[in-house]
Design a protein around this motif. Structure first.
Motif, mmCIF file in Angstrom:
data_model
loop_
_atom_site.group_PDB
_atom_site.id
_atom_site.type_symbol
_atom_site.label_atom_id
_atom_site.label_comp_id
_atom_site.label_asym_id
_atom_site.label_seq_id
_atom_site.Cartn_x
_atom_site.Cartn_y
_atom_site.Cartn_z
ATOM 1 N N ALA A 535 0.820 -1.211 0.000
ATOM 2 C CA ALA A 535 0.000 0.000 0.000
ATOM 3 C C ALA A 535 0.854 1.261 0.000
ATOM 4 N N THR A 536 2.015 1.221 0.662
ATOM 5 C CA THR A 536 2.894 2.395 0.700
ATOM 6 C C THR A 536 3.344 2.775 -0.708
ATOM 7 N N PHE A 537 3.723 1.770 -1.491
ATOM 8 C CA PHE A 537 4.136 2.044 -2.866
ATOM 9 C C PHE A 537 2.942 2.482 -3.715
ATOM 10 N N LEU A 538 1.846 1.743 -3.612
ATOM 11 C CA LEU A 538 0.691 2.014 -4.455
ATOM 12 C C LEU A 538 0.110 3.402 -4.215
ATOM 13 N N ALA A 539 0.244 3.909 -2.991
ATOM 14 C CA ALA A 539 -0.296 5.232 -2.670
ATOM 15 C C ALA A 539 0.395 6.336 -3.458
ATOM 16 N N ARG A 540 1.561 6.046 -4.016
ATOM 17 C CA ARG A 540 2.264 7.052 -4.818
ATOM 18 C C ARG A 540 1.665 7.190 -6.218
ATOM 19 N N GLY A 541 0.879 6.213 -6.638
ATOM 20 C CA GLY A 541 0.330 6.229 -7.975
ATOM 21 C C GLY A 541 -0.780 7.253 -8.140
ATOM 22 N N THR A 542 -0.983 7.678 -9.373
ATOM 23 C CA THR A 542 -2.100 8.568 -9.670
ATOM 24 C C THR A 542 -3.399 7.756 -9.695
ATOM 25 N N ARG A 543 -4.530 8.451 -9.660
ATOM 26 C CA ARG A 543 -5.815 7.746 -9.740
ATOM 27 C C ARG A 543 -5.897 6.935 -11.033
ATOM 28 N N ASP A 544 -5.444 7.551 -12.150
ATOM 29 C CA ASP A 544 -5.515 6.852 -13.438
ATOM 30 C C ASP A 544 -4.691 5.571 -13.416
ATOM 31 N N ALA A 545 -3.487 5.648 -12.800
ATOM 32 C CA ALA A 545 -2.638 4.466 -12.745
ATOM 33 C C ALA A 545 -3.276 3.362 -11.900
ATOM 34 N N LEU A 546 -3.917 3.744 -10.797
ATOM 35 C CA LEU A 546 -4.569 2.764 -9.930
ATOM 36 C C LEU A 546 -5.764 2.113 -10.629
ATOM 37 N N VAL A 547 -6.570 2.928 -11.305
ATOM 38 C CA VAL A 547 -7.734 2.389 -12.012
ATOM 39 C C VAL A 547 -7.289 1.454 -13.132
ATOM 40 N N GLU A 548 -6.245 1.851 -13.859
ATOM 41 C CA GLU A 548 -5.722 1.009 -14.936
ATOM 42 C C GLU A 548 -5.222 -0.325 -14.389
ATOM 43 N N ALA A 549 -4.538 -0.279 -13.235
ATOM 44 C CA ALA A 549 -4.028 -1.513 -12.622
ATOM 45 C C ALA A 549 -5.174 -2.419 -12.183
ATOM 46 N N LEU A 550 -6.206 -1.834 -11.595
ATOM 47 C CA LEU A 550 -7.355 -2.633 -11.166
ATOM 48 C C LEU A 550 -8.054 -3.263 -12.366
ATOM 49 N N SER A 551 -8.130 -2.524 -13.444
ATOM 50 C CA SER A 551 -8.732 -3.060 -14.662
ATOM 51 C C SER A 551 -7.936 -4.249 -15.174
ATOM 52 N N ALA A 552 -6.589 -4.138 -15.111
ATOM 53 C CA ALA A 552 -5.734 -5.242 -15.548
ATOM 54 C C ALA A 552 -5.936 -6.467 -14.675
ATOM 55 N N GLU A 553 -6.358 -6.244 -13.416
ATOM 56 C CA GLU A 553 -6.590 -7.348 -12.494
ATOM 57 C C GLU A 553 -8.041 -7.824 -12.536
ATOM 58 N N GLY A 554 -8.811 -7.302 -13.497
ATOM 59 C CA GLY A 554 -10.178 -7.767 -13.668
ATOM 60 C C GLY A 554 -11.209 -7.060 -12.817
ATOM 61 N N VAL A 555 -10.849 -5.933 -12.207
ATOM 62 C CA VAL A 555 -11.786 -5.177 -11.370
ATOM 63 C C VAL A 555 -12.258 -3.970 -12.173
ATOM 64 N N THR A 556 -13.534 -3.839 -12.367
ATOM 65 C CA THR A 556 -14.077 -2.722 -13.136
ATOM 66 C C THR A 556 -15.050 -1.902 -12.294
ATOM 67 N N GLY A 557 -15.214 -0.656 -12.680
ATOM 68 C CA GLY A 557 -16.196 0.205 -12.034
ATOM 69 C C GLY A 557 -15.780 0.931 -10.777
ATOM 70 N N PRO A 558 -14.451 1.023 -10.428
ATOM 71 C CA PRO A 558 -14.101 1.744 -9.190
ATOM 72 C C PRO A 558 -13.727 3.204 -9.427
ATOM 73 N N GLN A 559 -14.015 3.741 -10.642
ATOM 74 C CA GLN A 559 -13.498 5.060 -10.986
ATOM 75 C C GLN A 559 -13.924 6.150 -10.008
ATOM 76 N N LYS A 560 -15.095 6.027 -9.404
ATOM 77 C CA LYS A 560 -15.592 7.084 -8.529
ATOM 78 C C LYS A 560 -15.166 6.904 -7.068
ATOM 79 N N ALA A 561 -14.460 5.827 -6.775
ATOM 80 C CA ALA A 561 -14.017 5.583 -5.396
ATOM 81 C C ALA A 561 -12.919 6.565 -5.005
ATOM 82 N N ARG A 562 -12.767 6.783 -3.705
ATOM 83 C CA ARG A 562 -11.682 7.628 -3.220
ATOM 84 C C ARG A 562 -10.331 6.935 -3.481
ATOM 85 N N LYS A 563 -9.277 7.751 -3.556
ATOM 86 C CA LYS A 563 -7.970 7.176 -3.868
ATOM 87 C C LYS A 563 -7.547 6.155 -2.812
ATOM 88 N N SER A 564 -7.817 6.439 -1.534
ATOM 89 C CA SER A 564 -7.433 5.508 -0.471
ATOM 90 C C SER A 564 -8.139 4.161 -0.650
#
Length: 590
Positions: A535-564
Motif C-alpha cells: 500500500a505504501t508504494f501504491l499510494a504514490r500512484g495517480t488515480r488513473d494508474a490505480l484504475v488502470e491496474a485494477l482493470s488489468a486485475e479484472g476489477v471494473t467500475g471503481p473510478q468514482k471511489a476515493r484514492k485511499s
C-alpha cells in the motif's frame, strides 16, 4: 619479594591464574622427575596454609601422579620446593606466561574468569594484570560466553572477531541459536546481524532525526559493543519506539508549520528528487532579522561549517537556519498568500530535516502546451520516487541472483567487457567495474528486498579478509584462494558493480536498462516472486494508474471511489497475483 621454601605436596593446589590449567599428558615429565627429581620449584602465592600454584601446573600434576603411584623421589617426600610470591606480583607474572607459552586466548579468558569467581574485583584484576579496566571488562565478557562458543573458538572454528561479536548478548541460549544459524559460516558481520535483528543503528535516518536524548528519555534501551569504538559501538534495542518517536516528532513539525498559516504541508519520501515539479516559489517582501536573530543565524552557520560538530548540534543548527531563512524569504507574505501556498518537508537518508516554505502550484498550461504535458506524463503514473523504487527493486533482485550464480556473474562480466571493447566510446551500460558496497540502512524499508542484508554481510566478511596494504598483497591473496571462494568473490564483485537505478522517470538510462533485462534472463530473476507492491508504494500512484491496474486485475467500475479505497483494493488484489507496475512489467515482457 620472593623466597624459596619447602611445602608439603598435599598443601599445594592449582591457582585459577595458572594459564595452562595442567592440560595434556605428563608421562614424560613424571619420568624426568622420578629420575632427576624436581629441577625447578613451583611458583606459588599463599592463601592461609595453602600454596596456590600459579606457574608449574603440569609439574604439580606430575608430582601428584607420582605420589599416588608411590614413586615420588625420597627428597620430595617431606615437601616440594616452591618459590613464594605476593599474589599481585604472581598475577602480573602470569601475563608473561600467556605470551611465553603462546597459549590460546580462550585460556586467558578463563583465567581471568577464575579470578573474578574467587571474589576479585575487575579493578583489582586489572591492577594485578597490568591492564586497564576496559580490557578486563572485554576479557570477562568473552569469558562469559556459552561453553560451546568458547570451545568452538578454542578449536579454531572461527576468529576472535566472531567470538567478540557473540558478546552482544549474555543469553547463552541465544548465542547457541546464532551459532547454529550460521551453519558453519561464522563471521563477525553475520553474527552481529543476527544478534541485532529488530534493533536500530544510531546512524540510521530515523534515529538521527529522533536523537539519543529523546529516545533514552522515552525509555529506550541500548546495546553496547565493548569491542567497537565510537557511534558504531551502540545499537538501540527498540526500533518500534524509534519509529513512534519519529512519527510524533514529524507530526509536531507539521502542526507547527500549519500554525504559521501555510495552506498545506507535504511530507516527502527521502529519495523524492522531483518534489518541485509543477510548483513555483512564492516570494514576499524581504524581512530583515533583528540583532538577536542575526546572532543566532551566524552561530548556526558556524556550527554547520565545523567538521567536529555532533549530530545533535548539526540538526539544531540546520533547523535554526531553515527557520530564520524562511522568515527572511517568506515573512513578507500576507495571510491570504500563505494560505494559498504550502510547505515541503523531507527527511533525507542522513536524518537531516529540510523544510521548504512558500510553494504553490504553477498555473495549468492550456491548449497545445497542455496536450504535450499530458502526453509526456501519461506513462509515468507512479512519479519519480515510484520510478526510482521500481528500478532499484529490479537492480537489487538481479544483484542477489548474481551472488547465488557465479557462472552467470562470469558471463555478465565477460560480455560487458567484450561489449565495451567492441565500441570506441563508453556505452553507459548497467555494469560498472567497481565494487563499493551498498548500505542497506540507507535504503527505505519499503524498497528493500528480503535478501539484501545477506549479500551485504558477505561483502563485510570479505572486506575483513582482503589485504589492503598493497595491490600486490591483494593479488597474491586472490591467487591463493580455492576455486569456490574465487567464484564467490567474482559473483560478489559483479553484483556490487551492478547499477541500473534511475532517479527520475524522465531521465532514462536506456542502455543500462536494456542490459539489465539480459542479465535478469540469464540469472532467472523472478521479479514478481521477489517483490510485491504494498500500500505504501501504491499510494504514490495517480488515480488513473490505480484504475488502470485494477482493470488489468479484472476489477471494473471503481473510478468514482476515493484514492485511499483504490489503494486498499489494489493492494489486496496484487498481494496474491503476479501483477507488476509500470517499468517492471515492461521489463518482464521484453
Amino acid at each position: 619479594m620472593s623466597d624459596i621454601r619447602t611445602i608439603p605436596l598435599a598443601a599445594c593446589k592449582l591457582a585459577p591464574e595458572n594459564a595452562r590449567q595442567a592440560r595434556g599428558d605428563v608421562a614424560g615429565l613424571m619420568a624426568s622427575i622420578a629420575s632427576e627429581s624436581l629441577l625447578d620449584p613451583l611458583h606459588v602465592y599463599l592463601e592461609g596454609k595453602v600454596a596456590m600454584v600459579w606457574d608449574g601446573g603440569r609439574r604439580l600434576k606430575a608430582l601428584k601422579a607420582l605420589h599416588k603411584a608411590r614413586k615420588l623421589p625420597a627428597d620430595l617426600a617431606e615437601g616440594v620446593p616452591v618459590l613464594v610470591s605476593e599474589k599481585d606480583a604472581a598475577c602480573r607474572q602470569s601475563v608473561v606466561t600467556f605470551v611465553r607459552e603462546g597459549l590460546h586466548p580462550a585460556r586467558e579468558f578463563k583465567a581471568y574468569k577464575a579470578m573474578l569467581d574467587k571474589g576479585e574485583s575487575p579493578e583489582r584484576i586489572g591492577a594485578a594484570m597490568g591492564v586497564d579496566t576496559r580490557r578486563v571488562a572485554q576479557i570477562l565478557k568473552l569469558a562469559n560466553l556459552a561453553p560451546e562458543i568458547l570451545d568452538a573458538f578454542e578449536a579454531g572454528d572461527f576468529s576472535l572477531g566472531a567470538a567478540q561479536a557473540f558478546t552482544l548478548t549474555d543469553d547463552h541460549e541465544r548465542q547457541r541459536q546464532v551459532l547454529a544459524a550460521c551453519q558453519g559460516w561464522v563471521q563477525a558481520p553475520r553474527v552481529r546481524q543476527l544478534l541485532q535483528q529488530g534493533m536500530t543503528s544510531p546512524r540510521e535516518r530515523l534515529a538521527r532525526f529522533v536523537g539519543r536524548e529523546a529516545y533514552e528519555a522515552a525509555g529506550g534501551g541500548f546495546l553496547v559493543d565493548l569491542f567497537t569504538e565510537g557511534e558504531e559501538a551502540e545499537a538501540w534495542t527498540d526500533s518500534g519506539l524509534v519509529e513512534r518517536l519519529a512519527t510524533e516528532k514529524m507530526a509536531k513539525v507539521v502542526e507547527d508549520l500549519k500554525a504559521e498559516g501555510w495552506g498545506w504541508v507535504e511530507v516527502l519520501e527521502p529519495y523524492d528528487f522531483g518534489w518541485g515539479h509543477g510548483y513555483e516559489r512564492v516570494s514576499g517582501s524581504p524581512v530583515e532579522l533583528d540583532a538577536e536573530e542575526q546572532a543566532a543565524y551566524d552561530a548556526a552557520a558556524e556550527v554547520l561549517e565545523h567538521e567536529g560538530a555532533g549530530v545533535g548540534e548539526l540538526d539544531a543548527a540546520a533547523e535554526t537556519l531553515a527557520r530564520l531563512e524562511a522568515k527572511m524569504e517568506a515573512g513578507g507574505l500576507t495571510a491570504e498568500e500563505k494560505a494559498e501556498a504550502g510547505v515541503f518537508i523531507q527527511l533525507d537518508a542522513g536524518g537531516l530535516l529540510t523544510i521548504r516554505r512558500g510553494y504553490r502550484k504553477r498555473p495549468e498550461a492550456t491548449g497545445e502546451a497542455a496536450g504535450k504535458k499530458a502526453q509526456a506524463a501519461a506513462p509515468h503514473g507512479w512519479g519519480h520516487t515510484g520510478h526510482w523504487h521500481m528500478t532499484h527493486i529490479a537492480t537489487a533482485a538481479t544483484r542477489h541472483a548474481l551472488l547465488k550464480d557465479p557462472a552467470a556473474a562470469y558471463d555478465v562480466l565477460v560480455a560487458s567487457l567484450a561489449w565495451e571493447m567492441s565500441h570506441a566510446m563508453p556505452r553507459g551500460g548497467a555494469l560498472k567495474l567497481q565494487a563499493r558496497g551498498v548500505r542497506v540502512s540507507d535504503i527505505p524499508a519499503e524498497a528493500r528486498l528480503a535478501g539484501e542484508a545477506d549479500w551485504t554481510s558477505v561483502f563485510a566478511a570479505w572486506r575483513e579478509r582482503l589485504p589492503t596494504e598493497s595491490f600486490e598483497d591483494c593479488f597474491d591473496f586472490v591467487v591463493g584462494l580455492p576455486a569456490e571462494e574465487k567464484a564467490e568473490l567474482l559473483a560478489l564483485g559483479v553484483g556490487l558493480g551492478l547499477d541500473a537505478v534511475e532517479l527520475r522517470h524522465d531521465q532514462r538510462r536506456s542502455e543500462a536498462w536494456r542490459q539489465l533485462g539480459v542479465f535478469m534472463r540469464r540469472t532467472g530473476v523472478d521479479l514478481a516472486g521477489a517483490w510485491r507492491p504494498d500500500a505504501t508504494f501504491l499510494a504514490r500512484g495517480t488515480r488513473d494508474a490505480l484504475v488502470e491496474a485494477l482493470s488489468a486485475e479484472g476489477v471494473t467500475g471503481p473510478q468514482k471511489a476515493r484514492k485511499s479505497e483504490l489503494v486498499s483494493l489494489l493492494a489486496a488484489k496484487v498481494a496474491v497475483s503476479r501483477w507488476l507496475p509500470g517499468v517492471l512489467a515492461r521489463q518482464v515482457a521484453r
